[in-house]
Scaffold this active site. Sequence first.
Site, PDB file in Angstrom:
ATOM      1  N   GLY A   1     164.791  11.013  -9.973  1.00  0.00           N
ATOM      2  CA  GLY A   1     163.338  11.294  -9.578  1.00  0.00           C
ATOM      3  C   GLY A   1     163.055  10.224  -8.281  1.00  0.00           C
ATOM      4  O   GLY A   1     163.757   9.643  -7.784  1.00  0.00           O
ATOM      5  N   CYS A   2     161.734  10.623  -7.867  1.00  0.00           N
ATOM      6  CA  CYS A   2     161.676   9.887  -6.555  1.00  0.00           C
ATOM      7  C   CYS A   2     160.290   9.860  -6.075  1.00  0.00           C
ATOM      8  O   CYS A   2     159.214  10.498  -6.625  1.00  0.00           O
ATOM      9  CB  CYS A   2     162.218  10.390  -5.358  1.00  0.00           C
ATOM     10  SG  CYS A   2     164.281  10.548  -5.910  1.00  0.00           S
ATOM     11  N   ALA A   3     159.964   9.136  -4.789  1.00  0.00           N
ATOM     12  CA  ALA A   3     158.758   9.271  -3.984  1.00  0.00           C
ATOM     13  C   ALA A   3     159.084   9.791  -2.689  1.00  0.00           C
ATOM     14  O   ALA A   3     160.116   9.080  -2.243  1.00  0.00           O
ATOM     15  CB  ALA A   3     158.113   7.805  -4.235  1.00  0.00           C
TER      16      ALA A   3
ATOM     17  N   ARG B   1     157.428   4.687  -8.477  1.00  0.00           N
ATOM     18  CA  ARG B   1     158.093   5.775  -8.386  1.00  0.00           C
ATOM     19  C   ARG B   1     159.733   5.440  -8.425  1.00  0.00           C
ATOM     20  O   ARG B   1     160.425   6.607  -8.160  1.00  0.00           O
ATOM     21  CB  ARG B   1     157.517   6.905  -7.593  1.00  0.00           C
ATOM     22  CG  ARG B   1     155.968   7.295  -7.844  1.00  0.00           C
ATOM     23  CD  ARG B   1     156.001   8.437  -6.875  1.00  0.00           C
ATOM     24  NE  ARG B   1     156.425   9.600  -7.333  1.00  0.00           N
ATOM     25  CZ  ARG B   1     155.779  10.740  -8.193  1.00  0.00           C
ATOM     26  NH1 ARG B   1     154.814  10.605  -8.583  1.00  0.00           N
ATOM     27  NH2 ARG B   1     156.676  11.790  -8.373  1.00  0.00           N
TER      28      ARG B   1
ATOM     29  N   GLY C   1     161.857   6.835  -1.878  1.00  0.00           N
ATOM     30  CA  GLY C   1     162.031   5.916  -2.583  1.00  0.00           C
ATOM     31  C   GLY C   1     162.678   6.356  -3.939  1.00  0.00           C
ATOM     32  O   GLY C   1     162.263   7.638  -4.401  1.00  0.00           O
TER      33      GLY C   1
END
Lengths: 503, 376
Positions: B10-12, B39, B195
């Site tokens: 998952g990420c930003a 995140r 991120g």
Amino acid sequence: MSSQIPPEFTVIIDYDRCRRCRRCVMNCSFGCMQFKDKVVPEHKKCVACHRCVTYCPESAITIKKNELAYKENANWTPEMRQNILKQAETGGILLSGMGNPRPQQILWDHMLIDACQVTNPSIDPLREPMELRTYLGRKPNHLDFTRGENGDIELGTTLQPQVKLDVPIVFAAMSYGAVSLNAHKALAMAAKKSGTLMNTGEGGLHTDLYPYASNITVQVASGRFGVHSEYLNTSATVEIKIGQGAKPGIGGHLPGEKVGDEISRTRMIPVGTDALSPAPHHDIYSIEDLSQLIYAIKEATDYTKPVGVKISAVHNVAAIASGIVRAGADIVTIDGFRGGTGAAPMVIRDNVGIPIELALAAVDQRLRDEGIRNNTSILCAGSIRNSGDVAKAIALGADAVVIGTAALIAMGCRVCQKCYTGNCAWGIATQKPELVRRLDPQLGAERLSNLLTGWSHELQEILGSLGVNSIESLRGSRERLRGIDLDEQTLNLLGIKPAGIGQ
Amino acid sequence: MRCNCYIPSGCAISGMMSESGERMDGNAIIRSIALMHDRSNGLGGGFAAYGIYPRRADQYAFHMMFDNMEAKEKCEEYFNGTFDVVLDEKIPTRPGAVFEEDTSGRYPEYGTQPIINPPILWRYFIDVPEDKTKFISEREYVVENVMDINSNVDGAFVASSGKNMGAFKGVGYPEDIGVFYKLDEYKAYIWTSHGRFPTNTPGWWGGAHPFCLLDWSIVHNGEISSYGINKRYLEPFGYKLELRTDTEVVAYLFDLLVRRHKLPIELAVKALAAPFWKDIDKMPENERKIITAIRQVYGGGLLNGPFSIILGHSRGMVGFNDRIKLRPMTCARKDDMLYMASEESAIREIAPDLDEVWSPRAGTAIVGEMNGEVEA
């Protein structure tokens, strides 16, 4: 010589329940049931087609295996001994109907499908679109675009003909002759209703089916029965049949007794003559000959229809398929060693060919290695039994699958394997008018469509659990399959990892 | 250093672009991604920047990561026979950097995980010798060699290989990575950042985003559930997918569709996040014909699963979501600036006063294009 073969089945009548309505006598097409004050079965004639069992209003009939027909022996099984006895009595080739029933490993059952958890969400097919639409036909490797005069982007590439399927499942080639006209009608109506294709097999196309042209694959096989210009053009696709999974390298034979007026007209042969399909096409002795026939058919249909080639899965199937694609085939159908048949020599059916799972994996990979996978569609045939098999076949690389036996079962077939006798009690594999009329085409079509609808919903559930919403994201995605109880070599051939290995 | 496991994550993501080509330092993008600290989980962060090497704009800038000196020597030996290296130098860094110490210090909860144990980070400005491109285009030649180095030179990894751009990435929180790489000292007209929240420990710097090839860069939040077929679709075209990150397929698909097959970017996005058949069937004829053909021919390239992606290239920035928008993305405009981020707050953080803010529809590309020349 009187027969020494013990009966295979014992028919038990519960005389307490029997009301002597004689329905079983009327329904038995193998002459097993006689009426002498009461129903008396002649066990020897029973083939366990279950017609009488199904239609007995009192449920008074039970059919059992004749348990002690042969003394137990793990090596000399009853089937082996029965076959030897038959041949000792006749000196003939053993014939059988339907696909190979032997207990060889079924690889579909050794593959498991992935699902999403947390990191990627699964998708609910009842709430979100879930696409199964598939196009069969040759695709280019890339598209060109141009700018039109008004500045709009226009497609510069002209695509070869593509045939749309609403479900990635088509009906297998079964000829009018091997099956009844009512069976053909049911298949054609169901294909239309479900947005897929039926396949004429090599027996031509009855004029009653002409209105279903856009849902029909017409076949050109070695006997060329019923092949004429109008036939080729009354279709969605044309298929050249080279081989059949149940009998690779073997031709076909429709006995003259089945060739009545209608079949005679449809096949374009005289009434009562045997229809012999030679083992090879006598104008195809090489790949370049095949290419000529493919292009002859494309010329005859003005390049408006995909032209496919059907082969059985044999040892060198990947190289053969590659040659076929390069020879111009827009669709390659591979039929595995469990594929069905109306009649095949038992020794061929049970001993020749390779499993469809391995053949499919090899063909798909080979075409990718050669950069020509996009140039053809792959149809996978040879005992697809449920929607799980469909999903696995597509994940291995098939564009769509082909169902024959499953379709027959949907229409009523009990897999008694007596298709070649012409006595099918269910009106499917017979030409006897009194039996044919047992199959109502409307009802048959509805049952077939129901089956496709059920499988489609199940496929959508599988896609949703995989977190994808379109069938092309499953197609060839072997990463989503894992093998259990398979040796390393088989896993490599299938191109899948063993269960327990993550990504 | 390479981890052979595939890492769902998952990420930003955040991206900003000046469509007039004005160059900005990296402070803003660091602040934007820092706001979405939660995140990420400290296992990967990175940035792509366009316009950072105006004086060497004609050369391919190779940002390299080496496990050790031996790998560096081996790679330089490889370069010797392959490219003309015009200049090579260490990529400047602040070892042990943390966001808190080296910038404004507005976020006291940050900075607990300083950037340590980097690989050897080196950059090479490269010309392609003319005699190498007799039978192959220059860019094709570069792609082939990038693939070759990544698969065959042990311990060497090409982080980016475009002109006048570069990727700065590593293991850590993205804001710390930004400070580590001294991004406050670079000026770029496009910045994208990422991120990462992988669900197991890669410990590998090359596995962080952005993922780059030539001037393509991808930052990606999500998981490509169709990775298996996308990989098998790309392989026959000569792409080697050995990094075990699904983001890689996105970069290669853009390279294939846009650079090699010359599809307009909007149509490439239609192939990768295709409209549904139910909508295609209702389109006007010309459009229906185009999109139908795209789906028929490029089905193997369809990206499925949850994602939001920002694609950077030297003339612009493209943001798009998966077909049913399973991951967030918000876009905004202010004057000549285009912003895209996982959360609106990440945009407001650096541009509180916006002309327009919107959440793009699923599968719709938001395209930022340079309308001016890059400020030198």
